[in-house]
Design an enzyme around this catalytic site. Sequence first.
Site, PDB file in Angstrom:
ATOM      1  N   GLY A  33       0.817  -1.202   0.000  1.00 26.60           N
ATOM      2  CA  GLY A  33       0.000   0.000   0.000  1.00 26.60           C
ATOM      3  C   GLY A  33       0.848   1.248   0.000  1.00 26.60           C
ATOM      4  O   GLY A  33       2.062   1.190  -0.240  1.00 26.60           O
ATOM      5  N   GLY A  34       0.200   2.382   0.300  1.00 23.26           N
ATOM      6  CA  GLY A  34       0.919   3.655   0.255  1.00 23.26           C
ATOM      7  C   GLY A  34       1.972   3.797   1.327  1.00 23.26           C
ATOM      8  O   GLY A  34       3.002   4.436   1.122  1.00 23.26           O
ATOM      9  N   MET A  35       1.727   3.180   2.511  1.00 23.54           N
ATOM     10  CA  MET A  35       2.662   3.354   3.616  1.00 23.54           C
ATOM     11  C   MET A  35       3.441   2.090   3.955  1.00 23.54           C
ATOM     12  O   MET A  35       4.498   2.174   4.580  1.00 23.54           O
ATOM     13  CB  MET A  35       1.900   3.824   4.867  1.00 23.54           C
ATOM     14  N   VAL A  61       2.700  -5.649   3.099  1.00 23.48           N
ATOM     15  CA  VAL A  61       2.107  -6.640   3.991  1.00 23.48           C
ATOM     16  C   VAL A  61       2.654  -8.028   3.641  1.00 23.48           C
ATOM     17  O   VAL A  61       2.697  -8.408   2.465  1.00 23.48           O
ATOM     18  CB  VAL A  61       0.568  -6.644   3.879  1.00 23.48           C
ATOM     19  N   LYS A  93       3.039  -5.869   8.763  1.00 22.73           N
ATOM     20  CA  LYS A  93       3.136  -4.694   7.898  1.00 22.73           C
ATOM     21  C   LYS A  93       4.455  -3.989   8.172  1.00 22.73           C
ATOM     22  O   LYS A  93       4.774  -3.673   9.324  1.00 22.73           O
ATOM     23  CB  LYS A  93       1.965  -3.744   8.139  1.00 22.73           C
ATOM     24  N   ASP A 116      -7.670   7.146   8.241  1.00 21.23           N
ATOM     25  CA  ASP A 116      -7.544   6.492   6.933  1.00 21.23           C
ATOM     26  C   ASP A 116      -8.617   5.419   6.772  1.00 21.23           C
ATOM     27  O   ASP A 116      -8.336   4.298   6.351  1.00 21.23           O
ATOM     28  CB  ASP A 116      -6.145   5.878   6.777  1.00 21.23           C
TER      29      ASP A 116
END
Length: 933
Positions: free
Chosen positions: A21-23, A26, A41, A134
Amino acid sequence: MSRLRGALADRYYVEHELGAGGMATVYLARDRRHDRHVAIKVLRPELADAIGPDRFLREIQITAKLNHPHILPLLDSGDAEGLLFYVMPLVEGESLRDRLNREKQLPVNDAIKIVCEVADALNSAHKHNIVHRDIKPENILLEDGHAVVADFGIAKAVESAGGDKLTETGLAVGTPAYMSPEQASATTDLDGRTDVYSLGCVLYETLAGEPPYTGPTAQAIITKCMIDPVPSVRRMRQTVSPAIDSAISKALAKTPADRFPTATSFAEALSAPVPEELPRRLPTRSLFIAAAGVVVAAMALTLGWNHLSAPLGRETTPVSAAPAWTIVSEVDGSASDEIRGIAYGLVSAAIDEAAVLRTLPEDQVRRGLTLAGKAGTSTRLALQDARELAFRGSIRTVVAPTIDQLGESYAITVRVFDADSGTVIAVARGNANGEREIITAVDDVVHRVRRDLGERSRDIKATRPFRAAATPSFDAYRLFDRGGRLFDMGNFADALPVYLAALKDDPDFASAMLRISAIYSNLGMGDSARLWIEQAAQRPERLTPVERLTLEARMAAQRGEEAAARRIRQRIVREFHTSHNAYALSLSVIGRFEEAVAMIQEAEAASPFGLSAGMLYNCAQWLLPLGRFEEASQYAARLDGDFAQITKAAIAGAAAQWAVAESLAVSFLDRSDVQPQVFYLRAFAVLASAHAARGRIGAATRTLREGTQLAERMGREPEAQDPRQARLILAATTLPMGPTPRAQALSSSVRGQRLTALWAAWAGDTASAAAYLTSADGQKEPPADGIDADHAQRILLRARLAAVRERWDDVVGLLEPIAEPTFARGEGPAFSQLARWTIAEAHERLGNLDSAATYFELIAQYRGFGDYDQVFRGLTHSVAHRRLALIYTKLDDVDRAEDHWVAFLDNFSDPDPEVRWMVDEARTELERLARGR
């Protein structure tokens, strides 16, 4: 992955990557100690470097304390050889995103259940002052039929730990399609209401199939989120109940204070039982009675009088529920183009008289075509195109007329199709032996269609024959139809002789008289407009119920009975579900701007394809005196062309953004093709206002003189936006008065005479001003229902004459009813800035400095003035700050005095030599006040 596997080898066995994902990335891993699968993560390296391990781990411990059945717990976290990670249970299920990718839209009950469970989780976290930041379908996991929120508090931990360094990574906390306006604008002090907004976006997407705001880039989405109005989910999915739609709209409010205060209150608003799906098709005979109808929006540009656009037809009993929309397709058949065009108008008008149906107005058809990427297409649509447009607008039916010519006779058929399936659900046929029987034949055919669609017999029987309410003459109607097409295109001069020709065929054609009156009104010829209104009033039996009520409202307004006129216009809206714009206009002219805006918003909520340009323009203008500039900008952003530019110029002037206002106005005035030309007058006023605010008094005066000359050439009566009024305001508050401006229009109208008298009073010509007060208009009594704008101006004139004689107590007594501070809510009449200026000066002369300051503050803040007056803000803005600085100096209120001197200098930045002494005065006073501290 090998680096991570090695760093965590003693605790976890990392099997493989699940996604990124963006940050974070996983990974699926096995917890060696507990022999279970988990999800690990790992923050992106650049993000981890920006944050630092100590701060991240310290922040994330706060979120690890959350314990709730719908919150995915945080099992572990740490720093593994520079890799910042956190561990969560592995959910045996799918994410809400996975389900939406598969199904696109969820059943209503499923969507509500998921959102309510998420709201419960959010409420628990918010009690611990933890905001998710978020919320999106990817972070909502579905396990055993229940929702579980993942990554709870991670965004906050990242943001808090990262600080200013976060921006260096090019990352933003949150996802654009679900970010609240305050989060999108980088506000750091967020509370739970930002999660409520995001959850509203999620619910919208589960029902509509897409988020409320979409775009090609993140910035485009954020811009829409900040500017565009909140969309209605019912436009995408009509089976959603109005209550749920309303709850979503509240959750998506731009301002946090306008949203639900808690996630729980949002869930409670959604908790009423909702059917999983309503059937698309209802029994034919009850289809239209059950359908929720919407209203006809007025199509006038509304800069002057709203011309009558009520369809010709028969009388009906007023209805309490809006009829359902339908679209009339173009007329098919072998008849000539002219006859088919006339038949189209006849069928549309006859359908509009029904209690069960209402044809979609042309402005709505144009809006729908524009949204479909078919701008410029004819509004008379082929059957297939009409069905497509109906589908886009959730309109259930299409009416398809046919007229075939058989020798001298005509065969007329009207079919009603289900827009989705194309099935014919009603049909009727009739014959006309020649052109002169077409009106009667259409009337009979539509009668039978209405009966087949389930309209009550008593409603049908209550209507008189079409020819009695409209015209028995086919030739007269032929001309009326031709004139209507010219009228709708704004070709008033060409339409006028066509309507006059129709009256030769039918001298009692009252609907044609109303159109002629509208033409004269749009051309600024008020006396002629009134003459034709009076002619139509003598023939009420030849008008439809809506036309008759509109006529009564116009007549009441001419008598000065504005309250009575407003009540009639309100009745039209409530009983016939049309003319919202006309009623809103009548509210705006007495300063009831909040109600006017609400009326336009009501019309929009019931319009399949949104508002016309004229209504968007009006709504933006009415938000200005309320100080709601951001909302006004949102409406302006939906406009195109000249409407958009002049509205943005007016907003900039109202918001005291002088450079922007000047630039927009100048570019406007450099053109010769502005439509409608009345926009030039507003551009002159905006430009003069910007000049005056910065001290360019000479340039402001010249600009207003040019505007006055244009108004004279246009034959305009001195309306509120006329530059002659601006010249009076500027001269009365800043400059010595000169001679009364020569203007032919001033001496030829009642309003012009009153303006001339006001100018004379300020210029010291008390004899001319007093002579006006002894005239018939000057002695006219106020209306029984209160003070109107015209009477307020006569009061202002009397107060000014009292001021010349230094009878200050009389000035205060006269002006308090029309200039009191409560008018800051938007209830003040025209010329309220002059009234407030005059009463402020009177209080100052009487030594009532606090009262004087109150009124000058109202002028400086510019709240409560009329919508057109907003473009004149600069005429009084800077000089009001100067007067306030002087008054607060006398009151020994040093802080306020300094604030107003600074405000004066910030605005009065480019003064003419003749007024530069004001700047020198301000600087000297600031220095003196500083020395005295």
